[in-house]
Design a protein around this motif. Structure first.
Motif, PDB file in Angstrom:
ATOM      1  N   LYS A   3     -34.036 -50.176  60.991  1.00 29.59           N
ATOM      2  CA  LYS A   3     -33.513 -48.734  60.710  1.00 29.59           C
ATOM      3  C   LYS A   3     -33.812 -48.662  59.190  1.00 29.59           C
ATOM      4  N   VAL A   4     -33.563 -49.292  58.252  1.00 30.89           N
ATOM      5  CA  VAL A   4     -34.197 -49.100  56.688  1.00 30.89           C
ATOM      6  C   VAL A   4     -35.399 -48.794  56.518  1.00 30.89           C
ATOM      7  N   THR A   5     -36.164 -49.505  57.207  1.00 27.07           N
ATOM      8  CA  THR A   5     -37.632 -49.485  56.750  1.00 27.07           C
ATOM      9  C   THR A   5     -38.053 -48.098  57.486  1.00 27.07           C
ATOM     10  N   LYS A   6     -37.512 -47.732  58.849  1.00 27.14           N
ATOM     11  CA  LYS A   6     -37.901 -46.358  59.259  1.00 27.14           C
ATOM     12  C   LYS A   6     -37.394 -45.091  58.726  1.00 27.14           C
ATOM     13  N   SER A   7     -36.001 -45.507  58.336  1.00 22.00           N
ATOM     14  CA  SER A   7     -35.634 -44.290  57.339  1.00 22.00           C
ATOM     15  C   SER A   7     -36.384 -44.314  55.904  1.00 22.00           C
ATOM     16  N   LEU A   8     -36.933 -45.125  55.275  1.00 16.37           N
ATOM     17  CA  LEU A   8     -37.620 -45.212  54.185  1.00 16.37           C
ATOM     18  C   LEU A   8     -39.053 -44.602  54.391  1.00 16.37           C
ATOM     19  N   GLN A   9     -39.571 -44.681  55.517  1.00 18.79           N
ATOM     20  CA  GLN A   9     -40.861 -43.918  55.778  1.00 18.79           C
ATOM     21  C   GLN A   9     -40.734 -42.657  56.208  1.00 18.79           C
ATOM     22  N   PRO A  11     -40.726 -38.705  56.158  1.00 23.19           N
ATOM     23  CA  PRO A  11     -41.496 -38.036  54.856  1.00 23.19           C
ATOM     24  C   PRO A  11     -40.563 -37.476  53.575  1.00 23.19           C
ATOM     25  N   GLU A  12     -39.474 -37.125  53.955  1.00 24.46           N
ATOM     26  CA  GLU A  12     -38.374 -36.765  52.900  1.00 24.46           C
ATOM     27  C   GLU A  12     -38.221 -38.063  51.962  1.00 24.46           C
ATOM     28  N   ARG A  13     -37.746 -38.938  52.505  1.00 22.13           N
ATOM     29  CA  ARG A  13     -37.494 -40.238  51.905  1.00 22.13           C
ATOM     30  C   ARG A  13     -38.707 -40.735  51.144  1.00 22.13           C
ATOM     31  N   LYS A  14     -39.992 -40.844  51.813  1.00 22.40           N
ATOM     32  CA  LYS A  14     -41.166 -41.122  51.294  1.00 22.40           C
ATOM     33  C   LYS A  14     -41.619 -40.573  50.110  1.00 22.40           C
ATOM     34  N   GLN A  15     -41.411 -39.044  49.979  1.00 21.49           N
ATOM     35  CA  GLN A  15     -41.547 -38.274  48.757  1.00 21.49           C
ATOM     36  C   GLN A  15     -40.587 -38.553  47.676  1.00 21.49           C
ATOM     37  N   GLU A  16     -39.351 -38.824  47.918  1.00 22.63           N
ATOM     38  CA  GLU A  16     -38.388 -39.183  46.863  1.00 22.63           C
ATOM     39  C   GLU A  16     -38.534 -40.593  46.338  1.00 22.63           C
ATOM     40  N   ASN A  17     -38.892 -41.627  47.203  1.00 24.82           N
ATOM     41  CA  ASN A  17     -39.212 -42.543  46.744  1.00 24.82           C
ATOM     42  C   ASN A  17     -40.564 -42.556  45.632  1.00 24.82           C
TER      43      ASN A  17
END
Length: 62
Positions: A3-9, A11-17
């Motif tokens: 779940k963590v890996t999926k949420s980090l990938q 698009p919104e999270r990926k851009q924030e990261n």
């Protein structure tokens, strides 16, 4: 963990990261550059100060 890996990938999270990594890297690079500049400035001031003193001694001895 998935779940963590999926949420980090997402698009919104990926851009924030990505933005967070860029900001951190930029700050780190600026700190390194300023430290290097200080080192170079200190070296130059020591080197030129020594050479200037030596040049004055040489002129006086002539």
């Amino acid at each position: 963990m998935e779940k963590v890996t999926k949420s980090l990938q997402e698009p919104e999270r990926k851009q924030e990261n990505l933005e967070q990594v860029k900001t951190t890297a930029r700050i780190s690079l600026k700190a390194q550059l300023s430290a290097n500049k200080k080192y170079v400035d200190d070296y130059k001031s020591q080197y030129y100060r020594t050479n200037t003193k030596q040049a004055k001694k040489d002129e006086q001895s002539l």
